[in-house]
Design an enzyme around this catalytic site. Structure first.
Site, mmCIF file in Angstrom:
data_model
loop_
_atom_site.group_PDB
_atom_site.id
_atom_site.type_symbol
_atom_site.label_atom_id
_atom_site.label_comp_id
_atom_site.label_asym_id
_atom_site.label_seq_id
_atom_site.Cartn_x
_atom_site.Cartn_y
_atom_site.Cartn_z
ATOM 1 N N ARG A 247 0.830 -1.194 0.000
ATOM 2 C CA ARG A 247 0.000 0.000 0.000
ATOM 3 C C ARG A 247 0.872 1.255 0.000
ATOM 4 N NH1 ARG A 247 -2.043 -0.664 6.291
ATOM 5 N NH2 ARG A 247 -0.985 1.189 7.127
ATOM 6 N N GLN B 275 8.850 -8.333 4.014
ATOM 7 C CA GLN B 275 8.424 -7.974 2.668
ATOM 8 C C GLN B 275 9.646 -7.760 1.778
ATOM 9 O OE1 GLN B 275 6.029 -4.452 3.356
ATOM 10 N NE2 GLN B 275 4.175 -5.563 2.792
ATOM 11 N N MET C 66 2.183 -13.010 -4.877
ATOM 12 C CA MET C 66 2.661 -14.334 -4.496
ATOM 13 C C MET C 66 3.879 -14.239 -3.592
ATOM 14 S SD MET C 66 2.320 -16.853 -7.804
ATOM 15 C CE MET C 66 2.663 -18.323 -6.816
ATOM 16 N N GLU D 124 9.796 -12.085 -10.068
ATOM 17 C CA GLU D 124 8.414 -12.341 -10.473
ATOM 18 C C GLU D 124 8.251 -12.299 -11.983
ATOM 19 O OE1 GLU D 124 8.306 -11.345 -6.248
ATOM 20 O OE2 GLU D 124 9.304 -10.420 -7.963
ATOM 21 N N GLU E 183 -7.842 -2.101 6.399
ATOM 22 C CA GLU E 183 -7.054 -3.237 5.930
ATOM 23 C C GLU E 183 -7.892 -4.490 5.680
ATOM 24 O OE1 GLU E 183 -4.414 -4.479 4.865
ATOM 25 O OE2 GLU E 183 -2.906 -2.891 4.976
#
Length: 487
Positions: free
Chosen positions: A169, A186, A220, A228, A277
């Site tokens: 986000r 992340q 994913m 990716e 969220e």
């Protein structure tokens, strides 16, 4: 497998199925556009394409619910299925199996092309303004409009060895600055940390409105240092076309409607949040996060800005993460040589539950292993991953249950899950966004997790048959009933 190569072709495909609603009246990007989309989630309505948006530059459009549950009751997974190259009739579990197979496919690197439609308009400096676009204010109580909910962030490590495409986000601060979450583990945070170590701002590109498979794959939880773009090429059996950015050393998908380029600050110097969220609640906490400084924007004529107002299920967070996480989990469990039929994270649970189903003969494949040990091994395999922190509740079931069917899984959980026994509890990392934890657990990023052993007894131990149409009557009786049903 049919690859849909850009957002407009995808919208045309949905329109032919009757799954697009063209909204021609003027709508306000402040809450109204998101409210229309949110109401559509509740009704499983066609995806809204907004063509007349207050305050946006002439011709700019916005697209809500791009991968939500379809408006066609017989084909609920159609939007996601078409996105990844399957027929509209494919089921959620068909999609999981397809993405799982692609994890083992030979990666194919993207192919650079000279130019792309996103180069029709190129703006630099002060002209590169977010104010041109229909960026929605998504929930009453958000910290501001959110520039990214369905776009892909492109970033590369300083050594050039890893190019990450991911979704996170991003909040609009003003016409030329944005901020967003950078939370380990992340991948976007991992890449940013590499740039921080050498004391240089991280180049970034935010792409909006790419070919529809891209946001699914960007969701994913692929392994660290896996590109990716290479996975997506392997999935379709052909390279994904990319085009060079204007001001930084990155390439972006050539299918993009809009490309935003710039650098991310070295420090956490902006307040981000609150934001509604995916568990279905507005997270009121704010945090200090890095700033995306915008230096260039390029876009197509009549550019389309896709968005999702995340919240109570079912929206794109649940569909995308549901299929993406389930596919990665299924692949890892099979790599561990465990007998697994399928994995599914039910959309209705806001992805807080994970179902793992196993074949009736699993005891033959794992001689000497009891059900508790089997379930514990399944849970440990999931929890010891980068995405294990978003899997607080796991149910292991026999594969006579369809985990994507609420009628099946609610009956199974209610009748096969012991109220106090046959479970394993573990203590470990959790995602602080998960709604089921206490404030103390969320702030510590740690809490308890559980796997429920819902496996039935072995057939020779007296397993109970289903008292259902399929389970309680001989096949000849079933066939006779079906033959004369219309009479």
């Amino acid at each position: 497998m049919k690859r849909i190569k850009d957002l407009r072709e995808y919208i045309d495909e949905l329109d032919q199925l009757g799954d697009i609603k063209n909204v021609t009246r003027e709508v306000d990007p402040y809450l109204e556009m998101a409210a229309v989309t949110r109401r559509g989630y509740d009704l499983h309505a066609p995806a809204p394409l907004f063509n007349n948006i207050r305050g946006a530059a002439k011709g700019m459009r916005a697209f809500g619910a791009p991968a939500a549950v379809s408006s066609m009751a017989s084909q609920p997974a159609a939007r996601v299925a078409l996105s990844v190259g399957l027929p509209a009739s494919a089921s959620w579990l068909d999609i999981v199996e397809c993405l799982t197979r692609s994890i083992k496919a030979e990666p194919i690197a993207p192919r650079i092309v000279e130019t792309a439609p996103c180069k029709q308009h190129i703006l630099h400096g002060d002209e590169a303004s977010l104010d041109l676009f229909p960026i929605p204010y998504l929930h009453d109580g958000d910290g501001g409009p959110y520039c990214n909910t369905w776009g892909t962030i492109v970033a590369r490590t300083p050594d050039g060895k890893w190019t990450n495409w991911s979704i996170a986000r991003i909040q609009k601060l003003d016409a030329h600055r944005m901020t967003g979450l950078f939370m380990l583990p992340q991948h976007i945070a991992m890449v940013w940390e590499e740039w921080r170590k050498i004391g240089k701002p991280m180049p970034f590109a935010l792409v909006q409105g790419c070919e529809p498979a891209l946001p699914i794959v960007s969701s994913m939880p692929l392994g660290d240092y896996v590109n990716e773009g290479d996975y997506l090429g392997g999935h379709f059996g052909e390279p994904i076309e990319v085009v060079r950015c204007e001001t930084i050393d990155l390439e972006v998908p050539a299918s993009a409607e809009i490309v935003i380029e710039g650098h991310v600050s070295l420090d956490r110097d902006a307040e981000e949040g609150p934001f509604g969220e995916y568990p279905g609640y507005v997270v009121t906490d704010t945090s200090m996060q890095p700033v995306y400084h915008i230096e260039c924007i390029s876009y197509r004529d009549g550019a389309i800005w896709p968005f999702i107002p995340e919240g109570r299920p079912i929206d794109e967070y649940h569909t995308a993460v549901g299929v993406a996480m389930s596919a990665q989990t299924l692949s890892l469990l099979r790599d561990a040589e465990l007998p697994i039929t399928t994995v599914w994270s039910p959309l209705e649970t806001a992805n807080h539950w994970v179902f793992v189903t196993v074949p009736a003969n699993w005891r033959e494949q794992l001689p000497g292993v009891n059900s508790e040990a089997f379930c514990k091994k399944i849970a440990e395999t999931i929890w010891n991953t980068k995405f294990g922190s978003i899997c607080p509740i796991i149910y292991v079931l026999d594969d006579d249950i369809d985990p994507s069917n609420p009628h099946d899984y609610l009956w199974a959980v209610a009748t096969r899950c012991h109220p106090t026994k046959r479970h394993v509890i573990d203590y470990g990392p959790i995602l602080p966004l998960l709604a089921c934890y206490t404030d103390e657990e969320r702030h510590a990023h740690t809490g308890e997790r559980i796997v429920h052993d819902c496996l039935q007894l072995a057939p020779e131990a007296g397993r109970q048959p289903h008292s259902s149409f399929r389970g309680a009557y001989p096949k000849e009786i079933q066939d006779r009933v079906l033959k004369y049903w219309d009479q």
